[in-house]
Design a protein around this motif. Sequence first.
Motif, PDB file in Angstrom:
ATOM      1  N   LEU A   1      -2.348   8.181  -2.158  1.00 18.31           N
ATOM      2  CA  LEU A   1      -3.118   6.978  -1.814  1.00 18.31           C
ATOM      3  C   LEU A   1      -2.198   5.764  -1.685  1.00 18.31           C
ATOM      4  O   LEU A   1      -2.342   4.955  -0.747  1.00 18.31           O
ATOM      5  CB  LEU A   1      -4.179   6.738  -2.888  1.00 18.31           C
ATOM      6  N   VAL A   2      -1.244   5.642  -2.628  1.00 19.01           N
ATOM      7  CA  VAL A   2      -0.295   4.514  -2.547  1.00 19.01           C
ATOM      8  C   VAL A   2       0.538   4.605  -1.273  1.00 19.01           C
ATOM      9  O   VAL A   2       0.789   3.593  -0.598  1.00 19.01           O
ATOM     10  CB  VAL A   2       0.620   4.515  -3.802  1.00 19.01           C
ATOM     11  N   PHE A   3       0.969   5.834  -0.920  1.00 11.61           N
ATOM     12  CA  PHE A   3       1.761   6.015   0.297  1.00 11.61           C
ATOM     13  C   PHE A   3       0.963   5.607   1.535  1.00 11.61           C
ATOM     14  O   PHE A   3       1.480   4.926   2.447  1.00 11.61           O
ATOM     15  CB  PHE A   3       2.190   7.487   0.406  1.00 11.61           C
ATOM     16  N   ILE A   4      -0.319   6.005   1.587  1.00  4.72           N
ATOM     17  CA  ILE A   4      -1.163   5.649   2.743  1.00  4.72           C
ATOM     18  C   ILE A   4      -1.367   4.140   2.827  1.00  4.72           C
ATOM     19  O   ILE A   4      -1.258   3.534   3.927  1.00  4.72           O
ATOM     20  CB  ILE A   4      -2.515   6.391   2.647  1.00  4.72           C
ATOM     21  N   LEU A   5      -1.653   3.529   1.670  1.00  7.77           N
ATOM     22  CA  LEU A   5      -1.848   2.065   1.665  1.00  7.77           C
ATOM     23  C   LEU A   5      -0.575   1.338   2.105  1.00  7.77           C
ATOM     24  O   LEU A   5      -0.615   0.342   2.858  1.00  7.77           O
ATOM     25  CB  LEU A   5      -2.264   1.605   0.268  1.00  7.77           C
ATOM     26  N   GLY A   6       0.576   1.841   1.622  1.00  7.49           N
ATOM     27  CA  GLY A   6       1.845   1.208   2.022  1.00  7.49           C
ATOM     28  C   GLY A   6       2.076   1.354   3.516  1.00  7.49           C
ATOM     29  O   GLY A   6       2.557   0.414   4.187  1.00  7.49           O
ATOM     30  N   ALA A   7       1.733   2.538   4.060  1.00  3.66           N
ATOM     31  CA  ALA A   7       1.903   2.743   5.499  1.00  3.66           C
ATOM     32  C   ALA A   7       0.998   1.817   6.299  1.00  3.66           C
ATOM     33  O   ALA A   7       1.408   1.262   7.333  1.00  3.66           O
ATOM     34  CB  ALA A   7       1.606   4.212   5.829  1.00  3.66           C
TER      35      ALA A   7
ATOM     36  N   ILE B   1      -0.201  -1.110   5.333  1.00  5.34           N
ATOM     37  CA  ILE B   1       0.302  -2.492   5.230  1.00  5.34           C
ATOM     38  C   ILE B   1       1.519  -2.693   6.133  1.00  5.34           C
ATOM     39  O   ILE B   1       1.647  -3.712   6.841  1.00  5.34           O
ATOM     40  CB  ILE B   1       0.656  -2.808   3.766  1.00  5.34           C
ATOM     41  N   LEU B   2       2.406  -1.708   6.129  1.00  5.67           N
ATOM     42  CA  LEU B   2       3.599  -1.821   6.970  1.00  5.67           C
ATOM     43  C   LEU B   2       3.227  -1.862   8.450  1.00  5.67           C
ATOM     44  O   LEU B   2       3.782  -2.664   9.236  1.00  5.67           O
ATOM     45  CB  LEU B   2       4.525  -0.637   6.683  1.00  5.67           C
ATOM     46  N   LEU B   3       2.265  -0.998   8.833  1.00  2.00           N
ATOM     47  CA  LEU B   3       1.823  -0.992  10.228  1.00  2.00           C
ATOM     48  C   LEU B   3       1.188  -2.314  10.609  1.00  2.00           C
ATOM     49  O   LEU B   3       1.406  -2.841  11.726  1.00  2.00           O
ATOM     50  CB  LEU B   3       0.831   0.175  10.437  1.00  2.00           C
ATOM     51  N   THR B   4       0.424  -2.857   9.664  1.00  2.00           N
ATOM     52  CA  THR B   4      -0.228  -4.172   9.939  1.00  2.00           C
ATOM     53  C   THR B   4       0.816  -5.257  10.149  1.00  2.00           C
ATOM     54  O   THR B   4       0.699  -6.114  11.051  1.00  2.00           O
ATOM     55  CB  THR B   4      -1.149  -4.530   8.771  1.00  2.00           C
ATOM     56  N   ILE B   5       1.848  -5.272   9.321  1.00  2.00           N
ATOM     57  CA  ILE B   5       2.901  -6.295   9.463  1.00  2.00           C
ATOM     58  C   ILE B   5       3.630  -6.141  10.789  1.00  2.00           C
ATOM     59  O   ILE B   5       3.905  -7.119  11.502  1.00  2.00           O
ATOM     60  CB  ILE B   5       3.883  -6.176   8.283  1.00  2.00           C
ATOM     61  N   VAL B   6       3.935  -4.874  11.154  1.00  2.00           N
ATOM     62  CA  VAL B   6       4.651  -4.623  12.415  1.00  2.00           C
ATOM     63  C   VAL B   6       3.813  -5.092  13.600  1.00  2.00           C
ATOM     64  O   VAL B   6       4.313  -5.736  14.540  1.00  2.00           O
ATOM     65  CB  VAL B   6       5.006  -3.135  12.539  1.00  2.00           C
ATOM     66  N   LEU B   7       2.509  -4.781  13.578  1.00  2.00           N
ATOM     67  CA  LEU B   7       1.619  -5.191  14.676  1.00  2.00           C
ATOM     68  C   LEU B   7       1.496  -6.709  14.736  1.00  2.00           C
ATOM     69  O   LEU B   7       1.458  -7.309  15.837  1.00  2.00           O
ATOM     70  CB  LEU B   7       0.240  -4.535  14.501  1.00  2.00           C
TER      71      LEU B   7
END
Length: 217
Positions: free
Chosen positions: A194-200, A202-208
């Motif tokens: 779950l932490v890995f998915i949430l981190g992914a 968040i990272l995708l949101t920042i990149v976008l």
Amino acid sequence: MSSDFEAYEQEFGTLTAEITNKIGRIPKLGGEEKTQLVLNVDKQLEEVRELLEQMDLEVREIPVQSRGMYNSRLKSYKQEMEKLEKDFKRSRIAYSDEVRNELLGDDGSSSESQRAHLLDNTERLERSSRRLEAGYQIAVETEQIGQEILSNLHSDREKIQRSRDRLRETDANLGKSSRILTGMLRRIIQNRILVFILGAIILLTIVLAIYFNLRGH
């Protein structure tokens, strides 16, 4: 139990002392008085036999660790009883010879010969009786040993059963602990995923966000 045995011992001592005294008097008496004394001694000997049987039963009820001492005492009493019976038989044989001589007028040499023959038969019977008594004693001791072995086997069986119960309980506790640890490990793995998915995300949101921001300029 031992107090009953000691009471029987006292009674045994009293009876045997009386019998010994009466056996010594038999050859000195005559007529009806002698006959009555012989009958009385015979009755008392039967009482002593019954007393020895009671003592034998009492010994069997005494704990194994103390039984040996009482068995030895009982054996000596039985030997004393055998001696009394032997003395009484000799006294009765002498008495019978005397009565027969009075009635039939047998001569002394014939009486002595018959007496010797009777004594010989009596001794044979006594030897057979002692062999039977020894066989009986061996049987009793064998029975006691068998009872002790059965008691030890029963005790060992209970110990083994208790050990099995403890092993089953330990296995049940280990199984329960294993299930708890498996559940905890599963939750840890789920939390990490779950932490890995949430981190992914968040990272995708920042990149976008950076991409659209640069594209707007």
